[in-house]
Design an enzyme around this catalytic site. Structure first.
Site, mmCIF file in Angstrom:
data_model
loop_
_atom_site.group_PDB
_atom_site.id
_atom_site.type_symbol
_atom_site.label_atom_id
_atom_site.label_comp_id
_atom_site.label_asym_id
_atom_site.label_seq_id
_atom_site.Cartn_x
_atom_site.Cartn_y
_atom_site.Cartn_z
ATOM 1 N N HIS A 51 31.006 101.620 -54.693
ATOM 2 C CA HIS A 51 30.197 100.306 -54.191
ATOM 3 C C HIS A 51 30.168 98.857 -55.036
ATOM 4 O O HIS A 51 30.263 97.826 -54.784
ATOM 5 C CB HIS A 51 28.879 100.570 -53.928
ATOM 6 C CG HIS A 51 27.946 99.567 -53.277
ATOM 7 N ND1 HIS A 51 28.100 99.302 -51.759
ATOM 8 C CD2 HIS A 51 26.967 98.802 -53.659
ATOM 9 C CE1 HIS A 51 27.261 98.180 -51.555
ATOM 10 N NE2 HIS A 51 26.617 98.180 -52.749
ATOM 11 N N HIS A 97 24.722 96.993 -45.699
ATOM 12 C CA HIS A 97 23.744 97.843 -45.940
ATOM 13 C C HIS A 97 23.679 98.838 -45.116
ATOM 14 O O HIS A 97 22.719 99.476 -44.537
ATOM 15 C CB HIS A 97 22.302 96.963 -46.228
ATOM 16 C CG HIS A 97 21.712 97.392 -47.507
ATOM 17 N ND1 HIS A 97 20.103 97.615 -47.393
ATOM 18 C CD2 HIS A 97 22.086 97.347 -48.709
ATOM 19 C CE1 HIS A 97 20.009 97.777 -48.807
ATOM 20 N NE2 HIS A 97 21.028 97.660 -49.365
ATOM 21 N N GLN A 326 13.602 95.984 -55.496
ATOM 22 C CA GLN A 326 13.910 94.403 -55.000
ATOM 23 C C GLN A 326 13.206 93.523 -55.423
ATOM 24 O O GLN A 326 12.187 93.625 -56.237
ATOM 25 C CB GLN A 326 13.568 94.458 -53.334
ATOM 26 C CG GLN A 326 14.632 95.763 -52.680
ATOM 27 C CD GLN A 326 15.994 95.327 -52.641
ATOM 28 O OE1 GLN A 326 16.408 94.438 -51.943
ATOM 29 N NE2 GLN A 326 16.773 95.972 -53.468
#
Length: 807
Positions: A51, A97, A326
């Protein structure tokens, strides 16, 4: 998974648990000159994950065109940037995502939107729009989907849609467009690709390059928690198994209200002039931001984890470095000016803490209460990871005969019933149930929202001076079914379709971004699909003048060993020189003429689509004459799947020169003000294009970015007459590219035909916009569809919602 302490002795077995092969682990030891500790192992595992490192795709991505006269920043930064004139630039990028959205649909989609928004304002640009490209499994039981799987897919779809809407609506950025597809192969492996667009002045751009040894490194935003640990390495870089639901802790939790504060604080801090560099903490969190900033700036970075704001007690260095919590950013400020930056974040009620400094020597050094817990060369970590030339092998040829292909109905068949069924199919049906959950007009920049135009159109506002005459158009497209049948030609079609959508809105396509969704790179046939798709994208982007400015690769989209369709999603950006000339799809006036624009005969991919000799005419929307080549091509489209349950053959051949001529023609027609509406021909063919233009006039004024009000009647219909030699179904529902429908005032027809001739585009008057509720199509003098617009629209507008209510 060992995570508790830096004292844990690392073994090859623990390295394997972290997703590192024996060869990769040996490379880690070579770089360090010693065995790594557990924190260092974790850092390598995320930075060298598929990723983050693109280790299987790098060798292929180099073939993409990335330069152009308007490209300010290509791949390698947080977002691509293009020059849009008047000293302004547009930053845009699409990312996936997918895996988190399967494990936890709402939070997976929410944090996907949050992450792509941070990529935009990290560049110093204010986000002004979001688009989403989504794929789900079938939501009703059928031949390929059990009732249990359909119910799961409905829950995933509902959670993802709520997540996309929640973040955009709360953050205050409009979700202005996108696309949704449903195919059995995406069951338990949804695709959630989010694209964001932002505007900045060119001189206000920021980059993620740490500079100036001694400059302070500042952590800002939300506190660090244990959510998202190993999201990049063990969730996004592995296929799904029966145990995948156990990966819920790897999914981050988003807070859009916090991100809104972070946006405003970051942009204000940038304006102080004290910020040198900035990077968001996305995949791999603090690890990625420190390493990449140091590597890009050819410097080192040293941080002390004891200074990192934490919302949980007892977090280890391993957990802090790998957390993907986040709404966090890392900044480098000028030495001595850090109080200016800290004051801005205090004003906005956000944590801001000096956690380290830029250093010489190129090391990423991590301390915990002063003790060194990790020390790694930043460039080696970020740029010298493994790069694989994976084995490539073409998929076994499909064993097909004419018996596998679509059989056309006898001449004179009434196709109205089939047309209704097609309009209600998931690919064609209205997505208003979805888009109504999004705020599509916040910030008042939206000129054409979902469904109003072939592309989303947003007004450009100068961040400092206000309005600008121009507008931007954006569209996303991907056709996994065609890429499954022929990845190279299917990918070319995805580029052409996205560019055609932008041009049909009146904008000139200038650049593209891509999100490449594929199965396991460890399978030779998947890497063949990937390589072929890259070649198709490269060829199409070069021909159409849309260089790739950035994007994302998402591998391991598999469940229980079964791959999704290869699904490259393309986002194309275009410039509209005069926002008042934006075109929408709605028919506007009774008596307007309907004109079909189309390109030349196909040349690329013909070896797959037309093995036998066929003739082709440009008159009246006629597809190639009857023949096995035509049946084989037609078997790949939406009508074949919906009506006959057949998915076979290959996608239509594509003529990129014809596509480019059509793009230029549509842009010229918009600039000239010669046409009333424009709508490209794609899924469902000519008949669906005509019907959607009627439906748009029916719902005039009811959506964000309203369709132009129809004159004379709330219902506009169409009376169309076609001629040719091909089967009627091919003419009405064929999906050959390089075609569009425009509506024209009779007094402007000569001008439209003249412009079409200038661009060597075929133009044929095929019908007229009518008052009332009639949708009538004749072929060779006989009505093949004759239905009320309202009944067709009812099937189209309510199909998705009805399917979601299936118990």
């Amino acid at each position: 998974m060992a995570t508790a302490s830096t004292e844990i002795r690392v073994t090859p077995e623990i390295a394997a648990e972290h997703g590192l092969t024996a060869e990769e682990y040996a490379r880690v030891k070579q770089i360090l000159g010693r065995e790594p500790n557990i924190t260092e192992l974790g850092i390598f595992s995320v930075m060298w994950s598929e990723h983050c490192s693109y280790k299987s795709s790098k060798v292929h991505l180099k073939r993409l065109p990335t330069r152009g006269k308007l490209v300010v920043q290509g791949p390698g930064e947080n977002a691509g940037v293009v020059d849009i004139g008047d000293g302004l630039v547009a930053a845009f990028k699409i990312e996936s995502h997918n895996h988190p959205s399967y494990v936890e649909p709402f939070q997976g989609a929410t944090t996907g939107v949050g992450g792509i928004l941070r990529d935009i304002f990290t560049m110093g640009a204010r986000p002004i729009a979001v688009l989403d490209s989504l794929r789900f499994g079938e939501i009703t039981p059928g031949k390929n989907t059990t009732a249990e799987d359909a119910a799961k897919n409905r829950r995933i779809l509902d959670g993802v849609i709520r997540g996309v809407g929640n973040y955009g609506n709360c953050f205050g950025v409009p979700t202005v467009g996108g696309e949704v597809g449903l195919e059995a192969c995406y069951s338990q492996n949804p695709l959630v690709n989010a694209l964001a667009l932002g505007i900045a002045r060119k001189e206000d751009l920021f980059f993620a390059k740490a500079k100036g040894p001694g400059n302070p490194v500042i952590y800002v935003g939300a506190k660090t928690g244990r959510d998202g640990i190993h999201g990049a390495s063990l969730l996004a870089s592995a296929e799904f198994t029966e145990e995948s639901q156990q990966k819920r802790p790897n999914v981050q939790v988003g807070d859009p209200f916090m991100e809104k504060l972070l946006l405003e604080a970051c942009l204000e801090a940038m304006q102080t002039g004290a910020v040198v560099a900035i990077q968001d903490m996305g995949a791999a969190g603090l690890t990625c931001s420190t390493t990449e900033m140091a590597s890009r700036g050819a410097t080192g970075i040293e941080i002390d984890l004891a200074k990192v704001p934490q919302r949980e007690t007892g977090m280890t260095p391993y957990e802090i470095m790998l957390s993907e919590s986040q709404e966090r950013m890392l900044l480098v400020a000028e030495k001595g000016r850090e109080p200016e930056v800290l004051r801005v974040f205090k004003k906005w009620g956000l944590d801001a803490m000096v956690v380290g400094q830029v250093t010489e020597g190129g090391l990423m050094r991590v301390r915990d209460h002063g003790k060194v817990v990790a020390e790694i060369p930043a460039h080696a970590l970020a740029e010298e990871g493994p790069v694989y030339q994976r084995p490539i092998a073409a998929s076994s040829p499909r064993q097909e005969t004419p018996a596998h292909w679509f059989s056309f109905a006898p001449e004179g068949t009434n196709l109205a019933q089939n047309f209704v069924k097609l309009l209600a199919s998931p690919a064609i049906a209205s997505k208003c149930w979805i888009t109504e959950q999004y705020d599509t007009s916040v910030r008042t920049n939206t000129l054409a929202g979902p469904g109003a135009s072939d592309a989303a159109v947003v007004r450009i506002k100068d961040p400092k001076t206000g309005g600008v005459k121009r507008a931007l158009a954006l569209s996303t497209d991907g056709n996994g079914r065609w890429c499954q049948l022929n990845p190279r030609v299917g990918a070319m079609h995805a580029v052409a379709e996205a560019a055609r959508n932008v041009a049909a809105s009146g904008a000139r396509p200038i650049a593209a971004t891509n999100c490449l969704n594929f199965g396991s790179p460890e399978k030779p046939e998947v890497m063949w699909q990937f390589s072929q798709a890259i070649d198709g994208i490269a060829e199409a982007c070069t021909a159409l003048g849309t260089p790739i400015t950035g994007g994302n690769v998402s591998f391991y989209n598999e469940t229980l060993g079964k791959s999704i369709y290869p699904t490259p999603v393309i986002g194309v950006l275009g410039i509209l020189d005069d926002a008042s000339h934006a075109l929408k799809i709605a028919f506007r006036n009774e008596g307007d003429l309907i004109v079909l624009l189309e390109g030349s005969p196909s040349v690329v991919g013909a070896e797959h689509a037309a093995p036998l000799q066929d003739n082709q005419s440009s008159a009246g929307g006629v597809s190639p004459a009857p023949g096995l080549g035509l049946a084989r091509e037609f078997s790949s489209n939406e009508y074949s799947k919906t009506i006959a349950g057949i998915v076979a053959g290959g996608p239509p051949a594509i003529d990129l020169a014809a596509e480019k001529r059509l793009l230029d023609c549509l842009v010229a027609l918009a600039a000239d003000g010669a046409v009333q509406s424009a709508h490209d021909i794609s899924d469902g063919g000519l008949a669906v294009t005509l019907a959607e233009s009627c439906f748009a006039s029916v719902v005039a004024g009811l959506q964000t970015g309203p369709f132009p009000a129809a004159s004379g009647s709330a219902h506009l219909g169409a009376d169309v007459k076609l001629e040719g030699d091909a089967p009627a179904e091919s003419v009405l529902f064929g999906e050959r590219g390089a075609r569009a429908v425009v509506s024209v005032k009779p007094s402007a027809l000569a001008r439209v035909l003249e412009i079409a001739r200038q661009y060597k585009v075929g133009a044929q008057e095929v019908g007229q916009v009518t008052a009332g509720d009639a949708f009538r199509v004749e072929y060779k003098g006989r009505a093949v569809i004759d239905s009320p617009v309202e009944s067709l629209r009812d099937a189209w507008v309510h199909a998705l919602e009805r399917s979601l209510k299936v118990q």
